[in-house]
Design a protein around this motif. Structure first.
Motif, short mmCIF file in Angstrom:
data_model
loop_
_atom_site.label_atom_id
_atom_site.label_comp_id
_atom_site.label_asym_id
_atom_site.label_seq_id
_atom_site.Cartn_x
_atom_site.Cartn_y
_atom_site.Cartn_z
N HIS A 44 75.88 -51.88 -4.15
CA HIS A 44 77.26 -52.61 -3.16
C HIS A 44 76.19 -53.54 -2.06
CE1 HIS A 44 79.40 -49.23 -5.18
NE2 HIS A 44 80.28 -49.93 -5.15
N TRP A 45 74.93 -53.35 -1.68
CA TRP A 45 75.02 -53.95 -0.83
C TRP A 45 75.26 -56.00 -0.89
CZ3 TRP A 45 70.32 -51.00 0.30
CH2 TRP A 45 70.26 -50.02 0.74
N PRO A 46 75.18 -56.73 -0.33
CA PRO A 46 75.45 -58.64 0.15
C PRO A 46 74.17 -58.50 -0.10
CG PRO A 46 76.18 -57.78 2.05
CD PRO A 46 75.73 -56.36 1.59
N THR A 47 73.48 -59.84 -0.96
CA THR A 47 72.20 -59.90 -1.55
C THR A 47 71.65 -60.29 -0.63
OG1 THR A 47 73.81 -60.71 -3.62
CG2 THR A 47 71.26 -62.10 -3.09
N PRO A 48 71.58 -60.95 0.52
CA PRO A 48 70.24 -60.58 1.24
C PRO A 48 69.98 -59.39 1.75
CG PRO A 48 71.86 -62.23 2.19
CD PRO A 48 72.39 -61.40 0.44
N SER A 49 70.84 -58.06 1.80
CA SER A 49 71.42 -57.25 2.33
C SER A 49 69.54 -56.35 0.74
CB SER A 49 71.94 -56.04 2.99
OG SER A 49 72.43 -56.72 3.43
N GLN A 50 69.93 -56.55 0.30
CA GLN A 50 69.50 -56.45 -1.37
C GLN A 50 67.66 -56.66 -1.09
OE1 GLN A 50 71.79 -57.22 -4.52
NE2 GLN A 50 72.91 -55.53 -4.66
N ALA A 51 67.93 -57.74 -0.98
CA ALA A 51 66.43 -58.82 -0.82
C ALA A 51 65.58 -57.76 0.87
CB ALA A 51 67.08 -60.05 -0.36
N LEU A 52 66.18 -57.93 1.92
CA LEU A 52 65.58 -57.59 2.62
C LEU A 52 64.72 -55.70 1.82
CD1 LEU A 52 64.13 -58.16 5.07
CD2 LEU A 52 66.70 -57.42 6.12
N PHE A 53 65.39 -54.85 1.61
CA PHE A 53 65.25 -53.46 1.01
C PHE A 53 64.60 -53.62 0.58
CE2 PHE A 53 65.08 -50.08 -1.01
CZ PHE A 53 65.13 -49.05 -0.02
N VAL A 54 64.03 -54.48 -0.42
CA VAL A 54 63.38 -54.66 -1.64
C VAL A 54 61.70 -55.49 -0.75
CG1 VAL A 54 62.59 -55.69 -4.10
CG2 VAL A 54 65.12 -54.88 -3.80
N ARG A 55 62.17 -56.29 0.15
CA ARG A 55 60.63 -57.30 0.64
C ARG A 55 60.05 -55.09 1.01
NH1 ARG A 55 58.54 -61.58 -0.70
NH2 ARG A 55 59.51 -63.35 -0.66
N MET A 56 61.31 -55.04 1.87
CA MET A 56 60.61 -53.60 3.01
C MET A 56 59.42 -52.78 1.77
SD MET A 56 62.66 -52.88 6.11
CE MET A 56 63.85 -53.11 5.24
N ALA A 57 60.06 -52.22 1.23
CA ALA A 57 60.02 -51.65 -0.35
C ALA A 57 58.84 -51.63 -1.24
CB ALA A 57 61.04 -51.14 -1.39
N MET A 58 58.28 -52.87 -1.17
CA MET A 58 57.76 -54.11 -1.46
C MET A 58 56.28 -53.50 -0.39
SD MET A 58 58.19 -54.35 -5.12
CE MET A 58 59.94 -54.23 -5.52
N ARG A 59 56.05 -54.04 0.20
CA ARG A 59 55.54 -53.86 1.46
C ARG A 59 55.13 -52.12 1.62
NH1 ARG A 59 57.50 -57.69 6.49
NH2 ARG A 59 55.29 -56.45 7.27
N HIS A 63 56.63 -49.17 7.47
CA HIS A 63 57.72 -48.88 9.60
C HIS A 63 57.56 -50.43 9.50
CE1 HIS A 63 57.94 -44.74 10.47
NE2 HIS A 63 57.03 -44.63 10.00
N PHE A 64 58.38 -50.89 10.05
CA PHE A 64 57.38 -52.86 9.95
C PHE A 64 58.45 -52.82 10.87
CE2 PHE A 64 58.95 -51.33 5.69
CZ PHE A 64 57.82 -51.54 5.29
N ARG A 65 57.66 -54.36 12.10
CA ARG A 65 58.98 -54.77 13.02
C ARG A 65 59.70 -55.77 12.69
NH1 ARG A 65 53.04 -56.60 17.21
NH2 ARG A 65 54.76 -57.88 17.48
N LEU A 66 60.34 -56.36 13.36
CA LEU A 66 61.94 -56.63 12.79
C LEU A 66 61.34 -57.89 13.09
CD1 LEU A 66 64.61 -57.51 11.96
CD2 LEU A 66 65.62 -56.57 14.32
N GLY A 75 67.37 -65.69 5.53
CA GLY A 75 67.90 -66.19 6.32
C GLY A 75 67.88 -65.12 7.46
N ASP A 76 69.31 -65.02 7.97
CA ASP A 76 69.70 -64.39 9.22
C ASP A 76 69.01 -62.27 8.89
OD1 ASP A 76 70.01 -62.85 11.34
OD2 ASP A 76 71.84 -63.06 12.07
N SER A 77 67.67 -61.93 8.99
CA SER A 77 67.19 -61.11 9.14
C SER A 77 68.21 -59.41 9.69
CB SER A 77 65.97 -60.72 8.88
OG SER A 77 64.73 -61.45 8.52
#
Length: 547
Positions: A44-59, A63-66, A75-77
């Motif tokens: 149910h998350w928007p595509t940008p939110s899904q993508a940001l989550f996966v980016r973090m999950a793959m790193r 913990h990550f600095r914004l 785009g706008d993180s």
């Protein structure tokens, strides 16, 4: 469930969605409530939110600095974060200890913390160690540390993602990078038809037990005492050979580490409860020193149910020694394999095998350094169809380097007819063409036996010079114990191209001696009259003095 291609800027999101769909289709009866909840939230998350989550999950890390979470396709993180922070899976208020904090900081930031604590400024790693002592037991959100003018975003579901990875791959060795490596063509995999129900685990408890065993292995590697870990090794349900094998290997590792630490009692207990192949012999050797009568009794029991050629070989060495110690009737030692020795004097070199190969080669009789690669490669190419046969329980995702049951009991029996068809090619003469055609058709694909670095010329010379009957004998022995017998082959092979014959050459440098697995193969070569010599190298002091 189509996988992504790298031309898609959201390829990583497509791959992660592929995994979630895969797990939902195959594990509907096994998923825990939190796992179901995550999959539903993610959808149910928007595509940008899904993508940001996966980016973090793959790193790496949690913990990550914004300011570091900047991706062109997202785009706008900060906007993409809003739905994530409203979920239980991501937070901006995670408590950080000094080590977690330091991984987000530059050396200058760590130095500022050190000065504030009254500690000297040194190399970053040294300051972190000193700060860890100074702030021992303290965990607090990033703003409370007053060191970083940035938000820190943290995943709170790392353990859940690890379970997903385990359910998909059936192991924790493989990572999500398999998708990218496959798309880049760096890793190529044999396509195997998978049933819709193919999965490595049949119930949630199996996953829990696998994770528990893996955690114990991590604790052992981190230096925790085997004695303390032994009590935490879980019992397993009956009829789960896969988890039982993992538990056996863990117990064996605990026993070996206890041995190194001179904790003999823990080692004996660990080996006693381990079904790993060498565990019984390790226990016998421990008992030999302090309880020889018990060691003898265990030897006698082992003789009635020998588990492997290696165990038979070791028993034949230990029993005569124990008989002498206990005053029993003498036990005759088995004869060592007969092997012809040659001696070669060489200038001192770090690559002794290559030195011997160069010294013995002639224009019509080249020598190649192949060790364990040649015969396993020929075997893997001839028996490709059998190895990758779609047997139930052997394959359950697209990234298998080999069947999951490769080294489990019954592997060969479950594919007996396919293996026999492959070996029959050695009888009817079609093996050479079949091997070379497979070499071309499967080039570069992952295989547990094929070494793609071997040149086609070497393989063709082998097929020209090694009789089919010899290959049949070698492959038959390989199939008796694929894990143990894939090693121990001689270092070199020489092909006489004019006579279309060959000889194997085992190289031993000064001070080296034949290993047990090499002796077992030498015995096999002797039984089948295969040409083999052992080459003892001595250093030529005169050459060394003038070099």
């Amino acid at each position: 469930m189509a996988r992504a291609v790298l031309d898609d800027p959201f390829y990583y999101l497509a791959n992660f969605t592929f995994v979630l769909d895969w797990l939902s289709a195959r594990y509907d009866d096994v998923l825990r409530p939190d796992e179901r909840a995550f999959i539903q939230d993610f959808a149910h998350w928007p595509t940008p939110s899904q993508a940001l989550f996966v980016r973090m999950a793959m790193r790496k890390g949690d913990h990550f600095r914004l300011e570091k979470l900047a991706y062109e396709e997202i785009g706008d993180s900060r906007a993409a974060l809003a739905p994530l922070l409203a979920s239980p899976w991501v937070t901006d208020a995670a408590p950080l200890d000094i080590r977690a904090l330091a991984r987000l900081l530059s050396k200058d930031d760590v130095a500022a913390l050190a000065r504030r604590a009254g500690l000297p400024v040194k190399a970053k790693a040294l300051m972190v160690e000193a700060l860890a002592v100074h702030y021992e037991g303290i965990e607090q959100p990033i703003h409370a540390w007053h060191v970083l003018d940035d938000e820190v975003i943290s995943l709170t579901c790392t353990a859940l993602l690890e379970r997903f990875r385990l359910m998909f791959f059936g192991n924790l060795r493989q990572t999500w990078s398999e998708f990218v490596l496959a798309e880049l063509g760096i890793n190529q995999f044999e396509p195997v038809e998978l049933s819709g129900s193919a999965r490595p685990f049949q119930q949630a408890e199996d996953i829990d037990l696998y994770m528990a065993l893996s955690a114990l292995r991590d604790r052992l590697e981190e230096g925790e005492a085997p004695r303390d870990l032994l009590a935490d090794v879980p019992a397993l349900p009956e009829n789960n050979a896969w988890l039982e094998a993992r538990r056996d290997r863990l117990l064996y590792a605990l026993g070996r580490q206890a041995e190194r630490g001179r904790d003999t009692e823990t080692a004996r207990v660990a080996f006693k409860h381990s079904g790993a192949l060498d565990a019984r012999m390790r226990r016998i050797r421990l008992l030999e020193k302090s309880h020889p009568e018990d060691a003898w009794a265990l030897c006698e029991a082992a003789l009635k149910a020998i588990e492997s050629e290696a165990e038979a070989q070791q028993l034949a060495r230990v029993r005569p020694r124990l008989a002498r110690k206990l005053g029993y009737a003498p036990v005759e030692a088995i004869a060592a394999p007969t092997v012809s020795w040659i001696t070669l004097s060489l200038a001192k070199t770090s690559q002794v095998e290559l030195g011997v190969a160069e010294a013995l080669a002639t224009p019509t009789a080249p020598v190649h350094y192949v060790e364990n690669a040649l015969f396993t490669t020929l075997f893997g190419l001839l028996c490709w169809e059998a190895i990758f046969a779609p047997v139930p329980g052997a394959f359950f995702h697209p990234f298998h380097r080999g069947p999951a049951d490769l080294y489990r009991p019954g592997f060969v029996a479950r594919r007996a007819q396919v293996f026999e068809r492959a070996l029959a090619r050695l009888e009817d003469g079609t093996y050479r063409t079949h091997i070379l055609e497979t070499l071309k058709a499967k080039a570069g694909r992952q295989s547990p036996f094929v070494v793609w670095g071997l040149s086609r010329d070497i393989l063709e010379q082998a097929l020209d010079c090694i009789p089919a009957a010899h290959l049949r004998a070698l492959f038959t022995r390989l199939l008796k114990d694929l894990k143990a017998n894939r090693a121990g082959f001689p270092d070199l092979i020489q092909f006489d191209l004019e006579r279309q014959s060959y000889r194997l050459i085992e190289v031993k440098g000064p001070g080296d001696r034949l290993q047990d697995n090499q002796k077992r193969w030498l015995g096999e070569f002797e039984r089948h009259a295969m040409p083999v010599v052992a080459c003892q190298v001595v250093w030529d002091d005169a050459c060394e003095a003038t070099s």
